[in-house]
Design an enzyme around this catalytic site. Structure first.
Site, PDB file in Angstrom:
ATOM      1  N   CYS A  96       0.837  -1.200   0.000  1.00 12.24           N
ATOM      2  CA  CYS A  96       0.000   0.000   0.000  1.00 12.24           C
ATOM      3  C   CYS A  96       0.875   1.255   0.000  1.00 12.24           C
ATOM      4  CB  CYS A  96      -0.981  -0.028   1.159  1.00 12.24           C
ATOM      5  SG  CYS A  96      -2.369   1.139   0.941  1.00 12.24           S
ATOM      6  N   HIS A 199      -4.069  -5.027   0.152  1.00 15.73           N
ATOM      7  CA  HIS A 199      -3.674  -5.485   1.490  1.00 15.73           C
ATOM      8  C   HIS A 199      -3.749  -7.010   1.562  1.00 15.73           C
ATOM      9  CE1 HIS A 199      -3.565  -1.712   4.054  1.00 15.73           C
ATOM     10  NE2 HIS A 199      -3.860  -1.271   2.837  1.00 15.73           N
ATOM     11  N   GLU A 201      -2.780  -8.862   3.810  1.00 11.29           N
ATOM     12  CA  GLU A 201      -2.955  -9.297   5.203  1.00 11.29           C
ATOM     13  C   GLU A 201      -4.387  -9.184   5.697  1.00 11.29           C
ATOM     14  OE1 GLU A 201      -2.870  -4.908   5.581  1.00 11.29           O
ATOM     15  OE2 GLU A 201      -1.938  -6.389   4.264  1.00 11.29           O
TER      16      GLU A 201
END
Length: 800
Positions: A96, A199, A201
């Site tokens: 990001c 993202h 995660e």
């Protein structure tokens, strides 16, 4: 296929609320011990560039640049990352903000993404043929589909028309009629540098572990595929923002994490202090179950008999220092009720850093915490009491602490928070209040009454110190110096059991009636003012400063003849909730009046710790008013609303990251994601769980997760700082904080203070707000605020 050998990995954290979630990707591939030996999260401002080159780079093998707020072309947001990328000393992965920094470092420009989306799931497609991290055996084995779904949190993107020749795009988002394609992956053609805009995660992203494996494979190849990498050097581990331990049998350390207002480091587990060893066994937990006695009685009648008179004191002649009713009124979830009168209170004022001891019939005593924070002081003292128990933890509140942390306690809990206190800094507020309870009465969900107590297991005051090598525990030592004893004597315990038995065997019928109506509350800000603040929040989101901002306001009323208890009786019937609570502190004084009462109908769990040290958080985001004829349809519309689900997901990922600061990484999970629950209104609720690390106690766990993410937005630090401005530097006070109990054995249950009336003298207030995202509609957001307040106190005064 076995994962690559794990290198020494440094995650450079730009104060994002999702950074810690990257650890979950590692624990999908490696065990916790290995991850904690090889992976470290360090705040981006922990070192300057020279220190980073000299002290860190020689002792690590690869770097992950985290997500974060702001812009990569703003030095105050990105620090020395551009210099790091241009020097390319080792393999680097940017996520990001880190991905955007790769573009800026080599000459690309940053623009607003054509379709601003935060917390939304979008399809991604690697370029064909696949290159970079999308062309590895680990990626190919993770799925045959070319497209895969990920979560995006970005207002900004790399301008594809400005990407220099040394960089190449590795993935794009899949376009549709509503959303143009954007750059989602980059790599450097010559250097070991890769980035992804999305993202990996996030709890709702797919193939995140495969991406990490691809990166670690490239790291291994960069170093000629060694058989192993050494563990991290101790000085780098000690720089970790929050360190957790595993496989330790010691109790959590009683040492304070730091004397600094915003401690950068929490120590790794140390030996249990020798003084604690001598203190063990000085406190015991007692319980007497009363079977069918009093089952037919109303809880209100028993509360008034035991607590509401003067029966909390030994002789019944002094008014109790506080009245506590952890009520728990809900038609859909079973819960318990606890009744108690604390033996003493400790309060804390951030403005003066003063702790005050309050006891019935005695003058107050004070101490100024000039070299530590209240969190550290209270945590160390609480852990000492836990270490003194001769019993194993048990479920529920067994005695110990009950009270609240106000929202402004974020000043001492949030790392990196440097803003001064708002308003008149010399005014003493009650920013935290905790009462010690060593006798209480509980009503189980089955209606049985249970008497519980904390008793002294040895004669005299506990914690006699004869060990010169033991460390001081300031809270315990100060309270002891004022004659405070923890735990009842056996005579006091028997007297209390008899008192409860008498109350249950001699039914008392209350003459107290619920208030006939609520006072008329008026908004402190007009609808027009609030809408302007929504516009300011959306502009900050457009600029990349935040993903989501929980904007709040206050509603006020006055009642010269206020009876807070009768008002609570009305509230508990008008808007019953799982965390219904009545606190009354008649002797406390705030700048708004004498006497402080908290009348809560909160449905939201902040944090619960059970006897096995499992932590559970249940954030609420997404609200709709209920309807008589189409109630089920309204609930379903809320559950499937993309904007509302995105709001919830953003806070879920934030809370996962919060728990990873205090839990063993592999234990953090989301057993229930964005589920519909309906009380006074419809809500979307998620359950996030983890197991507390061995070196983290209950109070420290609360501190690391504070303030509640559902009341801040994400990223938490930057959002809180901006909300200070957007809300006009006004205090939120008890609203947006947490309240409940922290049992002497560490078991805890705390609610988020929402849908709660706070009475100070004759002045009443109730806070309300909502999560503002780019997709927020200013009129609907204001309507939601009015719905929340109306669900608690009914009709509001007309606003302008």
């Amino acid at each position: 296929m076995s994962p690559p050998v794990l290198p020494r990995t440094l995650i450079l954290d730009y104060y994002d609320s999702y950074t810690n979630n990257l650890l979950c990707l590692f624990t999908q591939l490696y065990n916790d011990v290995e991850v904690l030996q090889k992976v470290v999260v360090i705040k981006a401002d922990k070192y300057n560039w020279l220190e980073f080159q000299e002290q860190v780079l020689p002792n690590i093998d690869c770097i992950i640049l985290s997500p974060g707020p702001g812009r990569p072309d703003n030095p105050s947001d990105i620090g020395y990352a551009l210099e790091l990328l241009r020097s390319h000393p080792m393999p680097i992965l940017g996520v990001c903000l880190g991905h955007q920094a790769i573009g800026v470092a080599f000459g690309a420009k940053i623009i607003n993404t054509p379709k601003i989306t935060h917390g939304h799931v979008v399809p991604i497609s690697p370029v064909s043929p696949k290159i970079g991290l999308f062309d590895s055996p680990f990626w190919h084995s993770s799925g045959i589909e070319n497209e895969f779904e990920v979560v995006v949190y970005n207002s900004l993107t790399v301008d594809p028309s400005t990407i220099p020749t040394e960089l190449e795009v590795t993935a794009w988002s899949v376009s549709n009629s509503d959303r143009p394609s954007t750059v989602q992956g980059l790599r450097h053609r010559q250097y070991p540098i890769w980035g992804v805009q999305y993202h990996p995660e996030s709890i709702s992203s797919t193939r995140g572990a495969a991406l990490l494996q691809s990166f670690l494979l490239n790291v291994n190849q960069h170093y000629s595929s060694p058989s192993s990498f050494p563990p991290l050097h101790s000085h780098i581990v000690s720089s970790c923002a929050y360190r957790v331990s595993v496989a330790s049998r010691s109790r959590p350390s009683t040492r304070p994490s730091s004397a600094l207002p915003t401690p950068p480091v929490t120590p790794s587990p140390s030996r249990t202090p020798s003084r604690i060893g001598q203190r063990r066994g000085t406190l015991r937990l007692l319980e007497k179950r009363l079977g069918d006695v009093g089952k037919q009685l109303r809880t209100q009648d028993v509360f008034e008999s035991l607590v509401g008179g003067a029966l909390g004191s030994k002789k019944g002649k002094e008014r109790a220092i506080a009245e506590v009713w952890l009520d728990g009124q809900t038609p859909t979830r079973s819960t318990t009720t606890s009744l108690a009168t604390p033996q003493f209170l400790i309060t804390y004022s951030l403005a003066t850093k003063k702790v005050t001891l309050h006891r019935s019939g005695r003058t107050t005593s004070h101490i100024v915490l000039s070299e530590t924070t209240f969190w550290d002081w209270f945590s160390a003292g609480s852990q000492t009491l836990t270490a003194a128990l001769s019993d194993s933890p048990a479920e529920g509140w067994r005695g110990g602490w009950v009270g609240y942390f106000g929202y402004e306690m974020k000043t001492e809990s949030l790392q990196g928070y440097k803003r001064p206190l708002r308003g008149d800094r010399q005014e003493e507020e009650v920013d935290a209040c905790w009462g010690w309870v060593d006798r209480l009465t509980e009503r189980t969900s089955a209606g049985e009454w249970v008497v519980r107590g904390v008793t002294q297991d040895t004669a005299g005051l506990p914690f006699t110190n004869t060990d010169d090598e033991g460390e001081d525990i300031p809270m315990i030592d100060w309270l002891r110096s004022h004659g405070v004893a923890f735990g009842t004597t056996s005579e006091e315990w028997q007297e209390y059991v008899q008192l409860v038995g008498t109350a249950l065997n001699n039914p008392f019928t209350s003459s107290k009636k619920p208030a006939s109506s609520f006072p008329t509350f008026r908004p402190n800000a007009t609808g027009a003012d609030y809408r302007e603040r929504i516009d300011a929040c959306r502009e900050a989101i457009r600029q990349g400063e935040s993903y989501e901002l929980t904007l709040t306001t206050r509603f006020s009323a006055s009642s010269p003849d206020l009876d807070p208890y009768s008002l609570y009786l009305r509230l508990r019937s008008f808007n019953p909730a799982y965390y219904s609570t009545y606190f009354n502190f008649p002797t406390l004084t705030t700048p708004r009046g004498k006497g402080l009462s908290i009348l809560s109908s909160s449905p939201e769990r902040f944090l619960k710790i059970d006897k096995s040290r499992r932590v559970e958080m249940m954030p609420i985001k997404g609200t709709r008013a209920r309807g008589k004829k189409v109630d089920e349809q309204i609930g379903e519309e809320l559950r499937t609303d993309h904007k509302e689900r995105a709001e919830n997901l953003m806070i879920v990922d934030l809370i996962r990251s919060d728990l990873l600061s205090c839990c063993t990484p592999s234990t953090v999970s989301v057993p229930k994601l964005i589920a519909l629950e309906s009380y006074g209104v419809h809500n979307l609720v998620t359950t996030v769980q983890g197991t507390l690390a061995e070196n983290v106690g209950s109070v420290e766990c609360v501190r690391r997760c504070y303030p509640p993410g559902s009341m801040t937005g994400a990223p938490k630090l930057r959002s809180v700082q901006m909300l200070d401005d957007f809300e006009g530097e006004k205090r939120r006070g008890i609203y947006s904080g947490c309240l409940g109990y922290i049992s002497v054995d560490g078991v805890s249950d705390l609610s988020v203070v929402i849908r709660t009336i706070v009475a100070e003298g004759e002045n009443l207030s109730i806070g309300a707000g909502g999560a503002i995202t780019w997709l927020s509609d200013r009129d609907k957001e204001w309507e939601e605020v009015l719905t929340k307040v109306g669900s608690v106190v009914g009709k509001l005064e007309e606003n302008q």
